[in-house]
Motif scaffolding. Structure first.
Motif, PDB file in Angstrom:
ATOM      1  N   UNK A   1       0.834  -1.209   0.000  1.00 33.91           N
ATOM      2  CA  UNK A   1       0.000   0.000   0.000  1.00 33.91           C
ATOM      3  C   UNK A   1       0.864   1.254   0.000  1.00 33.91           C
ATOM      4  N   UNK A   2       0.232   2.387  -0.279  1.00 33.49           N
ATOM      5  CA  UNK A   2       0.879   3.680  -0.107  1.00 33.49           C
ATOM      6  C   UNK A   2       0.308   4.304   1.160  1.00 33.49           C
ATOM      7  N   UNK A   3       1.077   5.191   1.754  1.00 26.74           N
ATOM      8  CA  UNK A   3       0.609   5.927   2.925  1.00 26.74           C
ATOM      9  C   UNK A   3       0.005   7.241   2.466  1.00 26.74           C
ATOM     10  N   UNK A   4      -1.166   7.541   2.990  1.00 28.69           N
ATOM     11  CA  UNK A   4      -1.758   8.855   2.792  1.00 28.69           C
ATOM     12  C   UNK A   4      -1.666   9.557   4.138  1.00 28.69           C
ATOM     13  N   UNK A   5      -0.759  10.538   4.207  1.00 24.02           N
ATOM     14  CA  UNK A   5      -0.618  11.320   5.437  1.00 24.02           C
ATOM     15  C   UNK A   5      -1.517  12.534   5.315  1.00 24.02           C
ATOM     16  N   UNK A   6      -2.259  12.804   6.369  1.00 25.42           N
ATOM     17  CA  UNK A   6      -3.274  13.847   6.365  1.00 25.42           C
ATOM     18  C   UNK A   6      -3.090  14.705   7.606  1.00 25.42           C
ATOM     19  N   UNK A   7      -3.225  16.009   7.449  1.00 24.23           N
ATOM     20  CA  UNK A   7      -3.166  16.914   8.587  1.00 24.23           C
ATOM     21  C   UNK A   7      -4.027  18.138   8.302  1.00 24.23           C
ATOM     22  N   UNK A   8      -4.320  18.906   9.332  1.00 25.51           N
ATOM     23  CA  UNK A   8      -5.114  20.124   9.205  1.00 25.51           C
ATOM     24  C   UNK A   8      -4.163  21.280   8.932  1.00 25.51           C
ATOM     25  N   UNK A   9      -4.312  21.875   7.756  1.00 23.70           N
ATOM     26  CA  UNK A   9      -3.470  22.996   7.364  1.00 23.70           C
ATOM     27  C   UNK A   9      -4.078  24.333   7.775  1.00 23.70           C
ATOM     28  N   UNK A  10      -5.421  24.392   7.810  1.00 23.37           N
ATOM     29  CA  UNK A  10      -6.104  25.635   8.177  1.00 23.37           C
ATOM     30  C   UNK A  10      -7.450  25.277   8.794  1.00 23.37           C
ATOM     31  N   UNK A  11      -7.748  25.944   9.893  1.00 26.50           N
ATOM     32  CA  UNK A  11      -8.998  25.687  10.602  1.00 26.50           C
ATOM     33  C   UNK A  11      -9.743  27.003  10.741  1.00 26.50           C
TER      34      UNK A  11
END
Length: 142
Positions: A72-82
């Motif tokens: 699999x590939x990793x999908x890294x996710x984060x909040x850039x703007x809230x």
């Protein structure tokens, strides 16, 4: 902090050149976002995002072709703007050797019964705040 979603590659994801089709990358982002907002967020707060949400914008930079393989590939996710009524989620689709895609999505919480956008709740804001990563560079316009 980043959320990491391990995304399998499917044979049907490939185009006629043997690469993951560009549209499929949006599906990978969606799978990671659903895992984040509907599994992880609801574990933290059972009412999080239950009213719905809509995608207002996608931005994606294709950096390298990704060919089919069994890992699999990793999908890294984060909040850039809230914001008050939207959140910008940034992503990298990668493996241990390289980044294939950088992208961002603007998500708007939505009141399905009223048929209109709504504000982010305090519980959702606390959850999302745990994943803010202003230092993460190069995230597709995020």
């Amino acid at each position: 902090m980043r959320h990491v979603y391990e995304c399998p590659l499917r044979w049907s994801d490939m185009d006629s050149f043997g690469h993951v089709n560009n549209v499929i990358f949006l599906r990978y982002l969606e799978e990671a976002r659903i895992d984040f907002m509907f599994r992880l967020a609801r574990q933290a707060d059972s009412g999080a995002f239950t009213g719905g949400s809509v995608v207002a914008r996608h931005e994606i930079d294709y950096l390298r072709p990704l060919v089919h393989r069994h890992a699999p590939v990793s999908v890294e996710l984060w909040v850039a703007k809230l914001g008050g009524a939207s959140v910008t989620v940034a992503y990298e689709i990668k493996d241990t050797e390289q980044v294939y895609v950088r992208a961002s999505t603007v998500v708007v919480p939505y009141d399905l019964q009223a048929g209109r956008p709504r504000r982010i709740t305090e519980e959702e804001r606390r959850f999302l705040g745990n994943y803010q990563d202003d230092a993460a560079g190069g995230s597709g316009g995020a």
